[in-house]
Design a protein around this motif. Structure first.
Motif, mmCIF file in Angstrom:
data_model
loop_
_atom_site.group_PDB
_atom_site.id
_atom_site.type_symbol
_atom_site.label_atom_id
_atom_site.label_comp_id
_atom_site.label_asym_id
_atom_site.label_seq_id
_atom_site.Cartn_x
_atom_site.Cartn_y
_atom_site.Cartn_z
ATOM 1 N N PHE A 201 0.796 -1.224 0.000
ATOM 2 C CA PHE A 201 0.000 0.000 0.000
ATOM 3 C C PHE A 201 0.833 1.281 0.000
ATOM 4 O O PHE A 201 0.508 2.242 -0.712
ATOM 5 C CB PHE A 201 -0.938 0.029 1.213
ATOM 6 C CG PHE A 201 -2.133 -0.871 1.076
ATOM 7 C CD1 PHE A 201 -3.187 -0.529 0.248
ATOM 8 C CD2 PHE A 201 -2.205 -2.063 1.782
ATOM 9 C CE1 PHE A 201 -4.290 -1.356 0.120
ATOM 10 C CE2 PHE A 201 -3.303 -2.898 1.671
ATOM 11 C CZ PHE A 201 -4.355 -2.545 0.825
ATOM 12 N N VAL A 202 1.891 1.314 0.791
ATOM 13 C CA VAL A 202 2.588 2.574 1.024
ATOM 14 C C VAL A 202 3.229 3.149 -0.231
ATOM 15 O O VAL A 202 3.084 4.355 -0.507
ATOM 16 C CB VAL A 202 3.605 2.409 2.170
ATOM 17 C CG1 VAL A 202 4.561 3.580 2.207
ATOM 18 C CG2 VAL A 202 2.865 2.308 3.501
ATOM 19 N N PRO A 203 3.951 2.367 -1.060
ATOM 20 C CA PRO A 203 4.493 2.969 -2.288
ATOM 21 C C PRO A 203 3.401 3.531 -3.204
ATOM 22 O O PRO A 203 3.605 4.561 -3.846
ATOM 23 C CB PRO A 203 5.235 1.802 -2.945
ATOM 24 C CG PRO A 203 5.565 0.883 -1.825
ATOM 25 C CD PRO A 203 4.407 0.981 -0.894
ATOM 26 N N ARG A 204 2.273 2.858 -3.258
ATOM 27 C CA ARG A 204 1.165 3.366 -4.064
ATOM 28 C C ARG A 204 0.641 4.683 -3.499
ATOM 29 O O ARG A 204 0.301 5.605 -4.249
ATOM 30 C CB ARG A 204 0.046 2.318 -4.133
ATOM 31 C CG ARG A 204 0.394 1.128 -5.009
ATOM 32 C CD ARG A 204 -0.568 -0.030 -4.837
ATOM 33 N NE ARG A 204 -0.349 -1.081 -5.821
ATOM 34 C CZ ARG A 204 0.640 -1.966 -5.767
ATOM 35 N NH1 ARG A 204 1.489 -1.940 -4.746
ATOM 36 N NH2 ARG A 204 0.780 -2.878 -6.708
ATOM 37 N N LEU A 205 0.581 4.771 -2.172
ATOM 38 C CA LEU A 205 0.193 6.034 -1.549
ATOM 39 C C LEU A 205 1.222 7.120 -1.844
ATOM 40 O O LEU A 205 0.876 8.290 -2.017
ATOM 41 C CB LEU A 205 0.041 5.841 -0.041
ATOM 42 C CG LEU A 205 -1.208 5.086 0.419
ATOM 43 C CD1 LEU A 205 -1.086 4.707 1.896
ATOM 44 C CD2 LEU A 205 -2.461 5.914 0.187
ATOM 45 N N GLY A 206 2.487 6.741 -1.900
ATOM 46 C CA GLY A 206 3.530 7.708 -2.211
ATOM 47 C C GLY A 206 3.403 8.253 -3.623
ATOM 48 O O GLY A 206 3.531 9.460 -3.857
ATOM 49 N N ARG A 207 3.135 7.364 -4.580
ATOM 50 C CA ARG A 207 3.004 7.805 -5.972
ATOM 51 C C ARG A 207 1.798 8.723 -6.155
ATOM 52 O O ARG A 207 1.880 9.749 -6.831
ATOM 53 C CB ARG A 207 2.913 6.595 -6.897
ATOM 54 C CG ARG A 207 4.237 5.849 -7.065
ATOM 55 C CD ARG A 207 4.174 4.848 -8.190
ATOM 56 N NE ARG A 207 3.297 3.720 -7.889
ATOM 57 C CZ ARG A 207 3.710 2.603 -7.291
ATOM 58 N NH1 ARG A 207 4.974 2.478 -6.915
ATOM 59 N NH2 ARG A 207 2.870 1.609 -7.068
ATOM 60 N N ILE A 208 0.689 8.345 -5.551
ATOM 61 C CA ILE A 208 -0.493 9.197 -5.671
ATOM 62 C C ILE A 208 -0.305 10.496 -4.885
ATOM 63 O O ILE A 208 -0.825 11.548 -5.254
ATOM 64 C CB ILE A 208 -1.760 8.448 -5.204
ATOM 65 C CG1 ILE A 208 -3.018 9.191 -5.687
ATOM 66 C CG2 ILE A 208 -1.795 8.298 -3.701
ATOM 67 C CD1 ILE A 208 -3.150 9.260 -7.172
ATOM 68 N N GLY A 209 0.490 10.424 -3.796
ATOM 69 C CA GLY A 209 0.791 11.635 -3.040
ATOM 70 C C GLY A 209 1.586 12.639 -3.863
ATOM 71 O O GLY A 209 1.360 13.850 -3.779
#
Length: 618
Positions: A201-209
């Protein structure tokens, strides 16, 4: 205590900031320069607090065991020394927490992002004019502000969550294993599953962030652009159009926000499921071991409390990790702007410019703004010390570009520009511009007091010198009648963003006063009187003539009558010099200048007849 910790970190270092590297980790590392010791102290203190909290749960288990095996009357006799040690540790934890919060909130929370913004702002101030022509001012401001805050939050999250919780979990494992090694299994299993979910989840949250940060900056930039140009918006009745323009950016931000929240929701569901499994596994397994006599009641109580604590912390960890990678995205987005190399920089070993005479020389200068079509072509011109020349030509002939090159807002692509024999590419930019005064058609004032705007030309000027400059520019009379919404009047009144509260002529006269106060040996006039009405223009002609005395002057004007009396007129077309001479000589040649003069009508550029006395005397 508060002032002591607040003064440990200076938020405004004097050293000129270096351009940060483009890589993410090198960029963050560069941002921590000068404060790494405090960050390390924060990390150590966070780790200490985490270990202390984990130890409390193990202590709970031991207390339960003591109470189960000791008669109440003999508790202090047999375990009194241990209870005193525990009391001492509990009291000592107050000092640990106090140091942690002092370092975090007094030393770093405010000073750290201020320090970054101070450095980022100075980097942006050093960018070239080309940089600002390609960016929204509001977008740049947003990146300066939010990137600094994101770096701080990343550091805090790393020390509080990654390091602190890492130490906490390791301590939990060790203490659970102290009761029985098999009690480590539920915690280890949960950790593996939780790590897998974080990795997903976290890398995906980073990219969308990162996308969201860019969308936020664009949204802010568009809204700021509308406010900055509000007169144009209202003039063309485009309030709805601008609202739609901003709405498009808001919709992009909304789309990224929805995608982010979907990931957060899924992460929270998975996280809660893992927590439930941990509690069931820990409680069930510890009770199983207790029923077989392998552990005591204290161990069951301790590991159950540990599992419940992790249950509460896991939601906080999830949000902190989501916030961490959102901030990572924000920093990655800001890196593109904040690490962009400066196009115009001082050369190594650049010396201050010295201007004993004021000669300006262009030698075979070529420039095209990075495009294929040349704007200035093999341009050579010498302006003698104290000479006053007028640059004349149609729009797009390259007149203003020459001025920008002389000010070194842009670097020439070939050739060179000399002032008293010194190549301006090899002197400091500040010293170059300190020797040049300029009044332009597009007068820009700072949203400060009238006094601040005038003394901007020479900050060390006295009140008497400032007033004299205003009087010479025919500005003193109208300044006395100014006021603002805060009750400030006269020279203390604020002029609004870009001087919007003043008329064009008033702004121009304050700009002229500013240049008069600067009193630089080289003077550039780019449509200097274009915003003045005829009566005011006549009134300040003598002041301008006085201002030009003893200076090297380069003047641009579409109203040819205002520069016809210059020592020499240089006619440009297509970035080249096509004619050169004084007013009468050029008229006699019957070339481009004569045609331009003949076309002047209605008082715009040629109210005077050729044999009349021109407006500006040499």
């Amino acid at each position: 205590m508060f002032p002591f910790f607040e003064k440990l970190l200076h938020p405004y270092p004097d050293a000129e900031p270096a351009l940060p590297p483009k890589g993410f980790l090198p960029f963050v590392w560069a941002c921590t320069y000068g404060i790494r010791g405090y960050i390390a102290a924060l990390a150590v203190l966070s780790a200490g607090i985490s270990a202390y909290e984990a130890w409390l749960f193990a202590l709970l288990g031991h207390i339960v065991d003591w109470l189960g095996h000791i008669e109440p009357a003999r508790l202090w006799e047999e375990q009194g020394h241990m209870l005193l040690v525990v009391g001492g540790v509990l009291a000592g934890s107050t000092l640990l927490v106090a140091l942690h919060t002092f370092v975090k909130h007094q030393t770093l929370a405010i000073n750290f992002p201020l320090r970054l913004r101070w450095n980022f702002h100075r980097l942006m101030l050093g960018q070239s004019m080309a940089f600002y022509s390609d960016e929204f001012a509001g977008r740049i401001t947003t990146k300066v502000m939010q990137t600094a805050l994101a770096v701080r939050e990343m550091v805090f999250t790393t020390t509080e969550v990654v390091i602190g919780i890492g130490v906490y979990f390791i301590t939990i494992l060790a203490l659970a294993g102290g009761f029985d090694a098999k009690l480590m299994l539920p915690f280890a299993g949960w950790f593996v599953l939780y790590a897998i979910s974080v990795v997903y989840f976290v890398p995906r949250l980073g990219r969308i962030g990162k996308k969201q940060a860019d969308a936020r900056a664009m949204m802010t930039g568009r809204i700021t652009d509308a406010y900055t140009n509000i007169s144009t918006v209202k003039l063309f009745s485009h309030s709805q159009r601008e609202a739609g323009f901003a709405r498009a950016a808001m919709t992009e931000f909304m789309t990224t926000g929805y995608r982010q929240m979907r990931l957060v929701t899924a992460f929270e569901i998975v996280n809660h499921s893992l927590v439930v499994l941990l509690i069931i596994a820990t409680c069930g397994y510890s009770m199983f071991l207790w029923t077989h006599g392998e552990i005591g009641v204290g161990a069951v109580a301790a590991v159950t409390a540990m599992a419940l604590r992790i249950s509460g912390m896991s939601h906080w960890i999830m949000w902190e990790m989501a916030s961490l990678f959102e901030n990572i995205g924000t920093v990655q987005d800001g890196i593109g702007t904040l690490t962009r190399p400066r196009v115009v920089v001082d050369s190594p070993g650049a010396l201050p410019l010295e201007v004993p005479r004021g000669e300006v020389k262009f030698e075979h200068v070529n420039f095209n703004y990075g495009k294929k079509t040349p704007v200035i072509q093999d341009f050579s011109l010498t302006v003698r010390p104290g000479e006053k020349i007028g640059l004349i030509g149609r729009s797009g002939a390259g007149k203003s570009t020459l001025v920008n090159l002389l000010l070194r807002f842009y670097d020439v692509e070939s050739g060179r520009i000399l002032i008293d024999g010194q190549d301006i590419a090899h002197v400091t930019q500040d010293s170059l511009r300190s020797h040049i005064g300029m009044v332009s058609q597009d007068t820009s004032l700072l949203h400060r007091s009238v006094r601040d705007n005038i003394v901007y030309g020479r900050p060390g000027a006295s009140e008497e010198e400032m007033l004299l400059a205003a009087q010479r520019a025919e500005a003193h009379a109208f300044i006395g009648g100014l006021s603002d919404l805060h009750g400030r009047t006269g020279y203390d009144a604020h002029v609004g963003e870009r001087g919007v509260k003043l008329s064009g002529g008033q702004r121009q006269r304050i700009a002229i006063a500013r240049v008069m106060l600067k009193d630089a040996p080289i003077l550039l006039l780019d449509e200097a009187t274009s915003a003045l009405d005829s009566e005011v223009e006549v009134a300040i002609q003598s002041s301008l003539n006085t201002l030009m005395q003893g200076k090297t002057v380069i003047a641009i004007a579409h109203r040819l009558s205002t520069i016809a009396a210059m020592d020499r007129l240089v006619v440009m077309d297509g970035g080249r010099i096509v004619e050169e001479g004084d007013h009468r000589t050029l008229l006699a040649q019957g070339g481009l200048y004569a045609r331009l003069w003949a076309h002047q009508s209605g008082g715009f550029l040629g109210e005077n007849e050729p044999d009349e006395e021109p407006a500006l005397a040499a």
